[in-house]
Each structure stands twice: as C-alpha cells, then as structure tokens.
Design an enzyme around this catalytic site. Structure first.
Site: not given
Ligand SMILES: *Cc1c(COP(=O)(O)O)cnc(C)c1O
Length: 498
Positions: A111
């Site tokens: 993120k």
């Molecule tokens: C947020 C997140 C996801 C999921 O990603 P999306 O864009 O919501 O599909 C997968 N793995 C981790 C570690 C995350 O923080």
C-alpha cells in the site's frame, strides 16, 4: 481527458477533481476516459521506476501539469523512501515464474506505493482548485492501511492525518508501528472496541454535517485515503510496466510477448491496475485473481454470481479478508462497454440483497482475461514452507496465496507464458505465520512478534526490513485510548474549531 462516474456517465470531472473528491457523488467510482491502445515499446522507457511512472501517468494526468506530476513522483519514489533502488524489484523464483516485490516502502506492505504519492496528488489538486483549507485525512484501520497512510502524509505541507485503530484488533507489530509514528501533523489513537466500532465512529464523523461545517469554518477539509480513490489506483499501474520492462531487459521475453500476473486480491484494486495496464497496451495474457478462504471473488469469476451473504473468516492473509470488493465495480463498468445503467442495477442489488448476477456475455469477457481460484490457510502454510525449502525464497502469506493459485492455473490450463506473482507484503510483517509455516505450530510460542522478527532473520539468513527491525527501539509517542462514542469529540478538540 476526463473522469466519468461508473453510475452517472454524463458526470465528468478533471483528474485533480476526481482525486480530490474520492468517491463520485451518488455512490459511483471515477474511471478515466482513456481508450484501449495497442502495444507500443515507447511506453516502456528504460531506466528508473520514476521514468516509467512519468510515462504511465502521462496518460491519466488530465489537468495536472507535467511538472506537477514529476514533482509528485520525485517526492514519492525517492531512494530514501524505498529500501530498494528498483522500488519494485523482480526476482526469479523458478523457470517461468518471477516475484514482483512491492513491499520495500516505509511500512513493509504494497500500500506504500500508492500512499507515498497520494498526499502529493491531493495537495496539488487542492491548490489547483483554489482551496486553501488544510486537508485532514481521517482513517479507521484494521492494520496495514493506517500505517501506510501515516507514513505517506507525515510532514506533508497542507495536510494532517488522524488514524484510529481498534485497541484489540491489530497485531502487536501493527500497533507498535502506529504508536511510534513520527511526524508533526500526525495523530494516532486507540479505540476501545473492535474494527467495526472504530469504522462506525469514522463514518459517523464523515456523515455529520455539523462537524463538517465547523471544520470547514476553521479552515479544514476532511478527506479519506480510501482505496476507492483513483489516486490510489493509478500509481499501481506503474509496476506492471516496470516488471515487464525488467523481463525485457533481462532477455527473458521479447517485445510484445504476453505475460501472466498472479495477484493476491482483496478489494480488487491491485489486480484492476493490471487491467488498466493492459488497456494501455501492456501485453497481458491472463490476470490470475487469487482469493483466500473468503472466496467471494473466485466464486464470482467462475460463475458470474457475486454473493456476499456469507460469514467472514479471519484468515492467515488478513489483508484479503473482505466480502465486498469495491473496485470490481470499475472493471464491470469497463467490460460492459461503460454501461452505467447496468452498473446501477447490479450495485443496487448488492446493497439491498447482498448479491447480483451478471449476464453471460459480460461473464464471458471477464473470463477471457481473468482466471481465479482460492487458497485456504493450511495450503498457505505449506506453500510458504515448500517455496522456502525448494527455492530458498521466503514469502509472506498473501504472496503464498498468489503462488498457489498460479501453480494451479498453470497446471490446469497448461499455459507456457512467463508469469509474475505480485508480492504484497514483507514476510517479516506476518512473522507469526511465516515462523509457524517453517518451524511448526509450537516453535517459539513464548516469543512476541518483535522477538520473532529476529528469530526469522537469524534462522533464514534473510535481512529483515529496517522499518520493522528497529521498532523495539522507537519511543511510543501515541498512548491515547478513547471510547468509540468520544471519537467526534476527540477530533473536534484536536482541531479546535471553537
Ligand atoms: C491490501 C492488501 C492486499 C489486497 O489488495 P487489494 O488491492 O485490496 O486487492 C493484499 N495483500 C496485502 C498485504 C495488502 O495489504
């Protein structure tokens, strides 16, 4: 170019306005007016991540100037913010399989890639609109997003950030990551309750017209860093191009050769960025959508029936524990030929009945590009252990879900294309699970998560990320614990609008 709302196609705004607004009025999401393009080698400049980012953003920037964008890119993807010079390094796992590591940012999860640049896109947008109010980001977090948002917004001029987390609802590493947060514009408070209580408190603040007008009067504009903001999706398109460029440079593929991407998926943001990369001409064969036991999405991709009426399980890949994947709405809008009437019908059914069924023509188009399956907790542990034993590569539980579904896809479809697994978190962010996978249920049970980071590094000879390894030496700066009912009062007192 401009941005449409998925639910009201005649509503158009510029890029800056779309990012400033977040969700579109009336519940839709903003999507760009870009047209699908054929593959062009020019969209893949050689060189640093920042150059590829500039080329990709050029397609979407609309009323942002080229200088605006390049300034935001330089601020976000500096060599000090990311612990790897490639920003998103690609590593070979085995023949035909590569891992794209998206977790070298300041909080150890993917993120960061979007949340490092969003604050700059937001403040530039605000100054374009002539709004001199300070942007206050308000967030309830169940773990990764809150910390990534804090790191993204810390010390960004013209912004402040307030993060609430459930006192007993985050892991101890996540809690310490947040309570040690530095920055002169950050506030972190624990809420006595679970994530639902915390999230309800934040929603209440957003929906309270009285609070809004008080804050506006005092020079603040409340905003959210939620993953449905276009400004969080756009930055994720870049690393699909970067990964392809790396395979080209390494002589593993030739220009135009299609590749697969396997994506551990929750809210459908990450994988949707892959769809937009393909729209821009990136040669993508299949997008492999990997779910955990909360397999709403894999059921949907295989049947056309989206049914959220089920129990939510707490899995070993918690960032994917989600029943309503908001960004799917954008895909359906694009794939149905931008039919906002259809989207309204389906989304209304979802909110009233908890489910909707798409027609078989649309389903056919989804399945041409997407393939999906899911991975339970036992298998997740086995994949972490097997991959470490057979390949010497340590992966986190989310990435393991992706790897397992990719293996199944390759076996079922006998596909020979090169495949890239998107790795969304450092294995050191989910140490309890990685240790359990490698050394068994009972190993190191008396150690806390910070001690486990050291054990995992020592036992595997892998360096733990500096952002996690140094946590136990950092002073706790945020100790406040409040009742859910006191959240509005806490915010007003903090911002002191009188
Ligand atoms: C947020 C997140 C996801 C999921 O990603 P999306 O864009 O919501 O599909 C997968 N793995 C981790 C570690 C995350 O923080």
């Amino acid at each position: 170019m401009h941005y449409y709302s998925t639910r009201k196609q005649d509503y158009k705004v510029g890029a800056a306005e779309a990012i400033l607004q977040g969700p579109a009025p009336g519940g839709g999401l903003f999507v760009p007016s870009v047209q699908a393009e054929p593959f062009k080698l020019e969209t893949l400049p050689a060189g640093h991540y920042r150059q590829i980012a500039a080329t990709v953003f050029e397609k979407f920037r609309g009323d942002y100037s080229r200088e605006d964008i390049s300034q935001a890119i330089d601020a976000a993807y500096s060599d000090t913010g990311f612990a790897h010079p490639d920003i998103t390094p690609l590593k070979k796992l085995e023949d035909g399989q590569h891992v794209l590591e998206l977790y070298h940012g300041p909080t150890g999860a993917f993120k960061d890639i979007a949340l490092q640049i969003l604050p700059h896109l937001l403040t530039i947008a605000a100054s374009k609109s002539g709004d001199s109010k300070e942007i206050v980001i308000l967030a309830a977090t169940s773990g990764d997003t809150g910390k990534a948002a804090l790191e993204g917004f810390r010390d960004v001029k013209g912004t402040g950030i307030v993060v609430y987390f459930p006192e007993k609802g985050v892991s101890s590493v996540q809690e310490i990551q947040m309570t040690t947060q530095e920055g002169n514009n950050v506030t972190v408070a624990a809420v006595r309750g679970n994530f639902d209580h915390t999230q309800a408190g934040v929603k209440e603040i957003f929906n309270d017209a009285g609070i809004k007008s008080k804050l506006n009067g005092a020079g603040y504009r409340l905003s959210s860093a939620n993953s449905i903001n276009w400004g969080r999706l756009m930055p994720q398109i870049v690393y699909y191009f970067k990964a392809y460029r790396t395979l080209l440079d390494d002589g593993i593929i030739i220009p135009g050769e299609a590749v697969n991407f396997a994506v551990p998926t929750g809210n459908f943001g990450n994988i949707l960025a892959g769809f937009y990369a393909r729209q821009l001409g990136l040669p993508v064969n299949r997008l492999i959508c990997a779910s955990n036991r909360n397999n709403v999405l894999s059921d949907f991709i295989n049947s056309g029936n989206y049914d959220s009426r089920r129990k939510l399980f707490n899995s070993l890949s918690p960032s994917m524990d989600i029943l309503v994947s908001s960004n799917l709405e954008r895909l359906l809008f694009e794939i149905s030929g931008r039919d906002s009437e259809l989207i309204n019908t389906w989304m209304n059914e979802l909110s009233t009945e908890g489910r909707y069924q798409i027609d078989s023509a649309t389903l056919g188009k989804v399945q041409e590009l997407f393939w999906s399956d899911y991975t339970g907790d036992e298998e997740t542990l086995k994949v972490i252990a097997d991959t470490y034993r057979d390949r010497g590569y340590l992966m986190d539980p989310h990435t393991a879900v992706g790897k397992n579904v990719l293996d199944r896809y390759l076996a079922v479809e006998k596909d020979r294309h090169q495949s890239i697994i998107l790795s969304t978190a450092s294995p050191f962010k989910f140490t309890k699970t990685t240790i359990k996978a490698l050394f068994g249920q009972n190993a190191y049970r008396n150690l806390n998560e910070l001690e486990l980071i050291r054990v995992l590094a020592g036992k595997t000879g892998t360096r733990s990320p500096a952002c996690l390894a140094g946590l136990d030496q950092k002073p706790i700066l945020h100790r406040q614990v409040i009742e859910p009912a006191d959240m509005p009062g806490h915010l007003l007192e903090l911002l002191n609008p009188g």
